[in-house]
Design a protein around this motif. Structure first.
Motif, PDB file in Angstrom:
ATOM      1  N   ARG A  15       0.892  -1.294  -0.016  1.00 28.36           N
ATOM      2  CA  ARG A  15       0.077   0.027   0.034  1.00 28.36           C
ATOM      3  C   ARG A  15       0.896   1.160  -0.016  1.00 28.36           C
ATOM      4  O   ARG A  15       0.610   2.224  -0.815  1.00 28.36           O
ATOM      5  CB  ARG A  15      -0.964   0.112   1.077  1.00 28.36           C
ATOM      6  CG  ARG A  15      -2.113  -0.849   0.833  1.00 28.36           C
ATOM      7  CD  ARG A  15      -3.136  -0.777   2.246  1.00 28.36           C
ATOM      8  NE  ARG A  15      -4.274  -1.546   2.193  1.00 28.36           N
ATOM      9  CZ  ARG A  15      -4.323  -2.882   2.459  1.00 28.36           C
ATOM     10  NH1 ARG A  15      -3.238  -3.316   3.127  1.00 28.36           N
ATOM     11  NH2 ARG A  15      -5.572  -3.700   2.361  1.00 28.36           N
ATOM     12  N   ARG A  16       1.861   1.296   0.654  1.00 25.65           N
ATOM     13  CA  ARG A  16       2.799   2.477   0.715  1.00 25.65           C
ATOM     14  C   ARG A  16       3.515   2.621  -0.522  1.00 25.65           C
ATOM     15  O   ARG A  16       3.763   3.568  -1.068  1.00 25.65           O
ATOM     16  CB  ARG A  16       3.974   2.358   1.776  1.00 25.65           C
ATOM     17  CG  ARG A  16       3.378   2.356   3.185  1.00 25.65           C
ATOM     18  CD  ARG A  16       4.467   2.212   4.261  1.00 25.65           C
ATOM     19  NE  ARG A  16       3.970   2.018   5.646  1.00 25.65           N
ATOM     20  CZ  ARG A  16       3.303   2.835   6.418  1.00 25.65           C
ATOM     21  NH1 ARG A  16       3.176   4.082   5.812  1.00 25.65           N
ATOM     22  NH2 ARG A  16       2.698   2.224   7.435  1.00 25.65           N
ATOM     23  N   MET A  17       3.829   1.456  -1.266  1.00 26.54           N
ATOM     24  CA  MET A  17       4.528   1.576  -2.598  1.00 26.54           C
ATOM     25  C   MET A  17       3.457   2.067  -3.656  1.00 26.54           C
ATOM     26  O   MET A  17       3.714   2.953  -4.408  1.00 26.54           O
ATOM     27  CB  MET A  17       4.884   0.152  -2.974  1.00 26.54           C
ATOM     28  CG  MET A  17       5.504   0.138  -4.502  1.00 26.54           C
ATOM     29  SD  MET A  17       4.977  -1.229  -5.545  1.00 26.54           S
ATOM     30  CE  MET A  17       3.670  -2.137  -4.878  1.00 26.54           C
ATOM     31  N   LEU A  18       2.128   1.395  -3.365  1.00 26.44           N
ATOM     32  CA  LEU A  18       1.145   2.280  -4.415  1.00 26.44           C
ATOM     33  C   LEU A  18       0.885   3.609  -4.232  1.00 26.44           C
ATOM     34  O   LEU A  18       0.652   4.501  -4.971  1.00 26.44           O
ATOM     35  CB  LEU A  18      -0.083   1.317  -4.118  1.00 26.44           C
ATOM     36  CG  LEU A  18      -0.296   0.128  -4.720  1.00 26.44           C
ATOM     37  CD1 LEU A  18      -1.663  -0.603  -4.167  1.00 26.44           C
ATOM     38  CD2 LEU A  18      -0.202  -0.152  -6.435  1.00 26.44           C
ATOM     39  N   THR A  19       1.142   4.108  -2.766  1.00 26.99           N
ATOM     40  CA  THR A  19       0.722   5.516  -2.595  1.00 26.99           C
ATOM     41  C   THR A  19       1.873   6.189  -2.947  1.00 26.99           C
ATOM     42  O   THR A  19       1.526   7.359  -3.436  1.00 26.99           O
ATOM     43  CB  THR A  19       0.502   5.533  -1.022  1.00 26.99           C
ATOM     44  OG1 THR A  19      -0.595   4.727  -0.661  1.00 26.99           O
ATOM     45  CG2 THR A  19       0.147   6.921  -0.392  1.00 26.99           C
ATOM     46  N   ARG A  20       3.090   5.770  -2.942  1.00 27.10           N
ATOM     47  CA  ARG A  20       4.182   6.713  -3.533  1.00 27.10           C
ATOM     48  C   ARG A  20       4.038   7.033  -4.863  1.00 27.10           C
ATOM     49  O   ARG A  20       4.169   8.121  -5.263  1.00 27.10           O
ATOM     50  CB  ARG A  20       5.790   5.665  -3.162  1.00 27.10           C
ATOM     51  CG  ARG A  20       6.176   6.078  -1.909  1.00 27.10           C
ATOM     52  CD  ARG A  20       7.628   5.253  -1.825  1.00 27.10           C
ATOM     53  NE  ARG A  20       7.996   4.123  -2.164  1.00 27.10           N
ATOM     54  CZ  ARG A  20       7.463   3.097  -1.359  1.00 27.10           C
ATOM     55  NH1 ARG A  20       7.150   3.271   0.143  1.00 27.10           N
ATOM     56  NH2 ARG A  20       7.779   1.683  -1.645  1.00 27.10           N
ATOM     57  N   TRP A  21       3.745   6.056  -5.903  1.00 30.57           N
ATOM     58  CA  TRP A  21       3.398   6.301  -7.166  1.00 30.57           C
ATOM     59  C   TRP A  21       2.386   7.150  -7.294  1.00 30.57           C
ATOM     60  O   TRP A  21       2.318   8.073  -8.083  1.00 30.57           O
ATOM     61  CB  TRP A  21       2.915   4.827  -7.929  1.00 30.57           C
ATOM     62  CG  TRP A  21       2.846   5.008  -9.250  1.00 30.57           C
ATOM     63  CD1 TRP A  21       3.465   5.180 -10.143  1.00 30.57           C
ATOM     64  CD2 TRP A  21       1.614   4.944  -9.919  1.00 30.57           C
ATOM     65  NE1 TRP A  21       3.087   4.982 -11.288  1.00 30.57           N
ATOM     66  CE2 TRP A  21       1.837   4.904 -11.274  1.00 30.57           C
ATOM     67  CE3 TRP A  21       0.306   4.502  -9.389  1.00 30.57           C
ATOM     68  CZ2 TRP A  21       0.469   4.700 -12.042  1.00 30.57           C
ATOM     69  CZ3 TRP A  21      -0.908   4.441 -10.052  1.00 30.57           C
ATOM     70  CH2 TRP A  21      -0.359   4.453 -11.452  1.00 30.57           C
ATOM     71  N   ALA A  22       1.143   7.090  -6.475  1.00 27.74           N
ATOM     72  CA  ALA A  22       0.156   7.836  -6.598  1.00 27.74           C
ATOM     73  C   ALA A  22       0.451   9.498  -6.310  1.00 27.74           C
ATOM     74  O   ALA A  22       0.058  10.252  -6.925  1.00 27.74           O
ATOM     75  CB  ALA A  22      -1.303   7.476  -5.494  1.00 27.74           C
ATOM     76  N   VAL A  23       1.205   9.278  -5.079  1.00 28.45           N
ATOM     77  CA  VAL A  23       1.828  10.795  -4.880  1.00 28.45           C
ATOM     78  C   VAL A  23       2.438  11.548  -5.908  1.00 28.45           C
ATOM     79  O   VAL A  23       2.444  12.786  -6.409  1.00 28.45           O
ATOM     80  CB  VAL A  23       2.543  10.660  -3.471  1.00 28.45           C
ATOM     81  CG1 VAL A  23       3.413  11.939  -3.382  1.00 28.45           C
ATOM     82  CG2 VAL A  23       1.735  10.287  -2.582  1.00 28.45           C
ATOM     83  N   ALA A  24       3.243  10.689  -7.009  1.00 21.83           N
ATOM     84  CA  ALA A  24       4.128  11.177  -7.874  1.00 21.83           C
ATOM     85  C   ALA A  24       3.295  11.670  -9.127  1.00 21.83           C
ATOM     86  O   ALA A  24       3.349  12.716  -9.645  1.00 21.83           O
ATOM     87  CB  ALA A  24       4.956  10.130  -8.239  1.00 21.83           C
ATOM     88  N   CYS A  25       2.216  11.001  -9.202  1.00 20.78           N
ATOM     89  CA  CYS A  25       1.106  11.196 -10.212  1.00 20.78           C
ATOM     90  C   CYS A  25       0.378  12.582  -9.761  1.00 20.78           C
ATOM     91  O   CYS A  25      -0.020  13.667 -10.455  1.00 20.78           O
ATOM     92  CB  CYS A  25      -0.010  10.002 -10.557  1.00 20.78           C
ATOM     93  SG  CYS A  25       0.735   8.742 -11.097  1.00 20.78           S
ATOM     94  N   ALA A  26       0.002  12.645  -8.494  1.00 22.74           N
ATOM     95  CA  ALA A  26      -0.708  13.787  -8.188  1.00 22.74           C
ATOM     96  C   ALA A  26       0.068  14.939  -7.885  1.00 22.74           C
ATOM     97  O   ALA A  26      -0.480  15.979  -8.436  1.00 22.74           O
ATOM     98  CB  ALA A  26      -1.488  13.401  -6.668  1.00 22.74           C
ATOM     99  N   GLU A  27       1.360  14.934  -7.788  1.00 17.81           N
ATOM    100  CA  GLU A  27       2.253  15.977  -7.523  1.00 17.81           C
ATOM    101  C   GLU A  27       2.238  16.598  -8.953  1.00 17.81           C
ATOM    102  O   GLU A  27       2.328  17.904  -9.141  1.00 17.81           O
ATOM    103  CB  GLU A  27       3.444  15.523  -7.112  1.00 17.81           C
ATOM    104  CG  GLU A  27       3.643  15.558  -5.407  1.00 17.81           C
ATOM    105  CD  GLU A  27       4.905  15.181  -5.002  1.00 17.81           C
ATOM    106  OE1 GLU A  27       5.656  14.367  -5.601  1.00 17.81           O
ATOM    107  OE2 GLU A  27       4.956  15.372  -3.801  1.00 17.81           O
TER     108      GLU A  27
END
Length: 178
Positions: A15-27
């Motif tokens: 979940r943390r790995m998925l979230t890191r990628w999601a954060v990169a997209c959102a940023e």
């Protein structure tokens, strides 16, 4: 009994790995929102809370509250590109809560940050489809191998439809499953 969704393995590290990628997209999408509503920090706060989780903090009420606030910001902004950018922030803040249930609905949550990024940047570019497709490639290229493995555990479901959103979702899904 055979119609009930099965559970997939999905641990907190994933979940943390998925979230890191999601954060990169959102940023990458945030500037689209901030160009329209520079004084509204709600989407940025949601991304910040998601980043904190990705870096090891626990899921907290602050994270959930920030996601709801970013949702409201997207509804209130009155601009399709900025609204999609806010949805990317919401998707990042929601990623820590993805369920380990093998349903197409859950994999759509994984698609959300990249899809919203593509829709935001495409709309900001006057609806240029090449921009949206390039953003999908950008997101897929940055997806770690573990994220691709997680996506493959979930069924794709029906990604049909003729809308632009459906087409981009199919591109995201195909890219993440390759």
């Amino acid at each position: 009994m055979g119609d009930e969704p099965r559970e997939v393995e999905l641990d907190d590290d994933e979940r943390r790995m998925l979230t890191r990628w999601a954060v990169a997209c959102a940023e990458r999408a945030l500037p689209v929102f901030e160009a329209v509503a520079p004084a509204d920090g709600r989407p940025r706060e949601a991304v910040g809370q998601a980043r904190a989780y990705a870096l090891g903090e626990r899921r907290t009420r602050r994270l959930r509250t920030a996601a709801w606030a970013a949702t409201a910001a997207g509804r209130e902004v009155g601009d399709p590109a900025a609204e999609a950018a806010a949805r990317a922030a919401v998707a990042a803040a929601g990623m820590p809560y993805i369920h380990a249930i093998a349903t197409p609905h859950q994999v759509r949550h994984v698609h959300g940050p990249a899809l919203s990024l593509a829709l935001a940047r495409e709309a900001a570019a006057g609806g240029d489809p090449a921009v949206g497709e390039e953003e999908v490639r950008w997101a897929v290229d940055r997806a770690p191998a573990g994220l691709r493995e997680v996506v493959r555990r979930f069924p794709a479901g029906d990604l049909g439809g003729r809308t632009r959103q459906s087409l981009l979702r199919r591109l995201v899904d195909a890219g993440l499953r390759d």
